[in-house]
Motif scaffolding. Structure first.
Motif, PDB file in Angstrom:
ATOM      1  N   ALA A 234       0.841  -1.203   0.000  1.00 20.29           N
ATOM      2  CA  ALA A 234       0.000   0.000   0.000  1.00 20.29           C
ATOM      3  C   ALA A 234       0.874   1.250   0.000  1.00 20.29           C
ATOM      4  O   ALA A 234       2.001   1.242   0.518  1.00 20.29           O
ATOM      5  N   PRO A 235       0.390   2.349  -0.583  1.00 24.09           N
ATOM      6  CA  PRO A 235       1.186   3.583  -0.580  1.00 24.09           C
ATOM      7  C   PRO A 235       1.439   4.082   0.830  1.00 24.09           C
ATOM      8  O   PRO A 235       0.599   3.913   1.719  1.00 24.09           O
ATOM      9  N   ALA A 236       2.597   4.682   1.022  1.00 27.19           N
ATOM     10  CA  ALA A 236       2.932   5.253   2.327  1.00 27.19           C
ATOM     11  C   ALA A 236       2.212   6.588   2.494  1.00 27.19           C
ATOM     12  O   ALA A 236       1.871   7.254   1.509  1.00 27.19           O
ATOM     13  N   PRO A 237       1.950   7.013   3.727  1.00 23.37           N
ATOM     14  CA  PRO A 237       1.377   8.349   3.939  1.00 23.37           C
ATOM     15  C   PRO A 237       2.262   9.429   3.313  1.00 23.37           C
ATOM     16  O   PRO A 237       3.490   9.313   3.281  1.00 23.37           O
ATOM     17  N   SER A 238       1.628  10.495   2.806  1.00 22.96           N
ATOM     18  CA  SER A 238       2.348  11.582   2.142  1.00 22.96           C
ATOM     19  C   SER A 238       2.445  12.792   3.070  1.00 22.96           C
ATOM     20  O   SER A 238       1.453  13.190   3.692  1.00 22.96           O
ATOM     21  N   PHE A 239       3.629  13.387   3.154  1.00 20.91           N
ATOM     22  CA  PHE A 239       3.807  14.592   3.962  1.00 20.91           C
ATOM     23  C   PHE A 239       3.180  15.778   3.234  1.00 20.91           C
ATOM     24  O   PHE A 239       3.442  16.014   2.055  1.00 20.91           O
ATOM     25  N   THR A 240       2.327  16.523   3.918  1.00 20.22           N
ATOM     26  CA  THR A 240       1.615  17.642   3.303  1.00 20.22           C
ATOM     27  C   THR A 240       2.463  18.906   3.196  1.00 20.22           C
ATOM     28  O   THR A 240       2.032  19.883   2.573  1.00 20.22           O
ATOM     29  N   GLY A 241       3.634  18.904   3.818  1.00 23.11           N
ATOM     30  CA  GLY A 241       4.471  20.097   3.814  1.00 23.11           C
ATOM     31  C   GLY A 241       4.273  20.983   5.038  1.00 23.11           C
ATOM     32  O   GLY A 241       4.900  22.043   5.136  1.00 23.11           O
ATOM     33  N   LEU A 242       3.422  20.537   5.981  1.00 21.09           N
ATOM     34  CA  LEU A 242       3.125  21.354   7.155  1.00 21.09           C
ATOM     35  C   LEU A 242       3.450  20.607   8.439  1.00 21.09           C
ATOM     36  O   LEU A 242       3.227  19.404   8.542  1.00 21.09           O
ATOM     37  N   LEU A 243       3.968  21.355   9.413  1.00 22.47           N
ATOM     38  CA  LEU A 243       4.129  20.859  10.778  1.00 22.47           C
ATOM     39  C   LEU A 243       3.031  21.453  11.644  1.00 22.47           C
ATOM     40  O   LEU A 243       2.661  22.621  11.480  1.00 22.47           O
TER      41      LEU A 243
ATOM     42  N   GLY B 147      11.504  23.701   9.291  1.00 21.93           N
ATOM     43  CA  GLY B 147      12.792  24.312   9.026  1.00 21.93           C
ATOM     44  C   GLY B 147      13.691  23.354   8.268  1.00 21.93           C
ATOM     45  O   GLY B 147      13.231  22.422   7.601  1.00 21.93           O
ATOM     46  N   SER B 148      14.969  23.527   8.421  1.00 25.24           N
ATOM     47  CA  SER B 148      15.926  22.709   7.665  1.00 25.24           C
ATOM     48  C   SER B 148      16.185  21.349   8.317  1.00 25.24           C
ATOM     49  O   SER B 148      16.787  20.477   7.699  1.00 25.24           O
ATOM     50  N   SER B 149      15.734  21.147   9.546  1.00 28.34           N
ATOM     51  CA  SER B 149      16.009  19.889  10.246  1.00 28.34           C
ATOM     52  C   SER B 149      15.237  18.732   9.626  1.00 28.34           C
ATOM     53  O   SER B 149      14.185  18.908   9.018  1.00 28.34           O
ATOM     54  N   ASP B 150      15.772  17.534   9.792  1.00 26.02           N
ATOM     55  CA  ASP B 150      15.107  16.327   9.328  1.00 26.02           C
ATOM     56  C   ASP B 150      13.783  16.143  10.079  1.00 26.02           C
ATOM     57  O   ASP B 150      13.694  16.327  11.291  1.00 26.02           O
ATOM     58  N   LEU B 151      12.729  15.761   9.333  1.00 21.47           N
ATOM     59  CA  LEU B 151      11.395  15.648   9.931  1.00 21.47           C
ATOM     60  C   LEU B 151      11.369  14.653  11.081  1.00 21.47           C
ATOM     61  O   LEU B 151      10.749  14.896  12.114  1.00 21.47           O
TER      62      LEU B 151
END
Length: 397
Positions: free
Chosen positions: A172-181, A228-232
Motif C-alpha cells: 500500500a502507498p505510504a502516507p504523504s507529507f503535506t508540507g506542514l508541521l 525548518g531545515s532539520s530532518d522531519l
C-alpha cells in the motif's frame, strides 16, 4: 462472526466496539498504549455529523459536556483585516448537535470508559507484531509480549501509522507529507481579539495560526507551517522545545503581536506533529481483516472531519457486519459505501491546507484577495459535510 478483535483504542476502536456489542458480538480492543492517556495530544473539533453518529450510543451528551460548542469561524490576515466569517451558531438546530471543541485526551478517555461500561474489553499495552490469515475460519493476532488472540474478524483502527495496514497490505502507498508541521498548546492570561466560542483563523505572513477561547478564558491554539531545515523524523522524535518555540515566534514575527504573546504564555509546547495524509489505497480489506478510520484514509485536519469520519465508518461497518454474513462481502460493502464521501472530503482537506504557508509577498497578496470567495464556497461545503446523517436502521444487505 461472533468474536471481533479491534486493534487500536483511540477514537474509531471504542466507537466500533460499542456498535458491535449492540449486535451481541464478543469484542476486544488491543491498544499499544499502557493507559488511556487522558493528557495526550492537543484538541480537536467533533463535527455535528460525528456527534450524530455518537448519539444512538448514548455518548454524545458526555462529549458535549466535556467540550465547548463552536459558534463561528473568524478568518483574518496578518494585518488583522477580516477575510470572512462562517457562522455556526445555528448548527444545533440545523444538524442536531453543534461543532464541539474538546481536548483529544478527554475524548479518548470518554470513549474508552463508555466502551468498557457497555461491555467492550480493552487490553492496554498490547502492541501488534503479526497477523496470521492462514486459517479459513479465523484470524490470529500476535503481540509483542508473546500473547496471541484469535477472532472471527480483525479490524485495524490503529491510525495513520497503522501496524495492521503494514501487515495486511505491505504494498500500500505510504502516507504523504503535506508540507506542514502542526504545533499546539494551552495558554492563559492573554487577550485574543475574539470572544469565547469563536475559532479565530489567522493566515499569517509565513504560517497559519488558529486560536479558540473557552468560557473559562483558556486559549487553545495551533500552528501550521513549513518545517525548518532539520530532518522531519529528528524534529518529531527529539524536538528541542526552546528552539522550536523560538522558531514559531520568528515565523509569526510579522503577524499580530497577540500571536507571540500566546506562544510565550504557553507552559508546554505540544508537538511537533508532521501532517500526513493517505489516499488512493488500493483496498481497505483482505480476507477477515479490514481497516477503518485513519488506518484506511488519513487526511489532514484542514477539513475538520477526521474524528467524525472515523465515527461514521464505525457505524457503517457495524451495519454491514449486521446485514451481510460473509466477512469479505461485508468489508467490500463497507468500502463501497464509504469511499465516495471519504474521497470528496479528502480533496477538500487538501484544498483547505494549500494556502496555509506561502513563500512570498505576492503569494500572500493573491491568497488574501481570493480567500473571501473561497471561504463562501467553503462555508457551503462545510454545511454539506455537517448535514450528513446516518440511520442505524438503514439496510446494507
Amino acid at each position: 462472526m461472533r468474536k471481533v478483535l479491534i486493534v487500536g483504542g483511540g477514537i474509531a476502536g471504542p466507537v466500533l466496539g460499542m456498535w458491535l456489542k449492540r449486535l451481541g458480538m464478543e469484542v476486544s480492543i488491543a491498544e499499544a498504549r499502557p493507559t488511556a492517556a487522558a493528557g495526550e495530544g492537543a484538541f480537536l473539533g467533533v463535527a455535528p455529523n460525528g456527534m450524530n453518529a455518537l448519539e444512538p450510543l448514548g455518548v454524545a451528551g458526555a462529549v458535549a459536556a466535556a467540550g465547548t460548542p463552536c459558534e463561528a469561524f473568524q478568518f483574518i490576515n496578518r494585518k488583522g483585516d477580516s477575510l470572512g466569517v462562517i457562522d455556526r451558531s445555528g448548527d444545533a438546530s440545523a444538524f442536531g448537535r453543534p461543532l464541539t471543541m474538546i481536548r483529544r485526551g478527554q475524548l479518548n478517555a470518554i470513549l474508552a470508559e463508555e466502551a468498557v461500561r457497555q461491555g467492550v474489553e480493552i487490553r492496554w499495552g498490547q502492541r501488534l507484531v503479526a497477523v496470521d490469515e492462514s486459517h479459513p475460519s479465523h484470524v490470529i493476532a500476535r503481540f509483542e509480549d508473546g500473547s496471541e488472540s484469535s477472532a472471527d474478524i480483525l479490524i485495524g483502527c490503529d491510525g495513520l501509522r497503522s501496524r495492521v495496514r503494514s501487515l495486511l497490505l505491505p504494498d500500500a502507498p505510504a502516507p504523504s507529507f503535506t508540507g506542514l508541521l502542526d504545533y499546539g498548546g494551552f495558554a492563559q492570561g492573554v487577550q485574543v481579539p475574539v470572544p469565547p466560542g469563536i475559532n479565530l483563523m489567522l493566515f499569517g505572513r509565513r504560517a497559519f495560526f488558529g486560536a479558540f477561547v473557552t468560557p473559562s478564558g483558556e486559549i487553545w491554539w495551533f500552528h501550521n507551517g513549513a518545517p525548518g531545515s532539520s530532518d522531519l523524523e529528528t524534529i518529531r522524535k527529539s524536538p528541542d522545545p526552546t528552539r522550536e518555540r523560538e522558531r514559531l515566534l520568528e515565523l509569526h514575527r510579522e503577524d499580530p503581536p497577540w500571536v507571540g504573546d500566546v506562544i510565550r504564555a504557553t507552559p508546554r509546547l505540544l508537538g511537533p506533529w508532521p501532517i500526513y495524509d493517505l489516499h488512493a489505497m488500493p483496498r481497505w480489506h483482505s480476507g477477515r481483516v479490514c481497516l477503518l478510520g485513519d488506518a484506511a484514509h488519513a487526511m489532514s485536519p484542514s477539513a475538520g472531519q477526521g474524528a467524525a469520519l472515523a465515527m461514521e465508518d464505525a457505524l457503517v461497518l457495524a451495519q454491514c457486519l449486521r446485514d451481510i454474513d460473509a466477512p469479505a462481502k461485508a468489508f467490500a460493502a463497507f468500502e463501497k459505501a464509504r469511499r465516495p464521501r471519504v474521497d470528496a472530503i479528502f480533496r477538500a482537506a487538501r484544498r483547505n491546507g494549500s494556502g496555509k504557508a506561502v513563500n512570498s509577498a505576492l503569494s500572500e497578496w493573491f491568497r488574501d484577495r481570493m480567500l473571501p470567495f473561497f471561504l463562501r464556497l467553503g462555508a457551503s461545503g462545510q454545511s454539506k459535510m455537517y448535514s450528513y446523517r446516518l440511520e442505524w436502521d438503514q439496510s446494507r444487505a
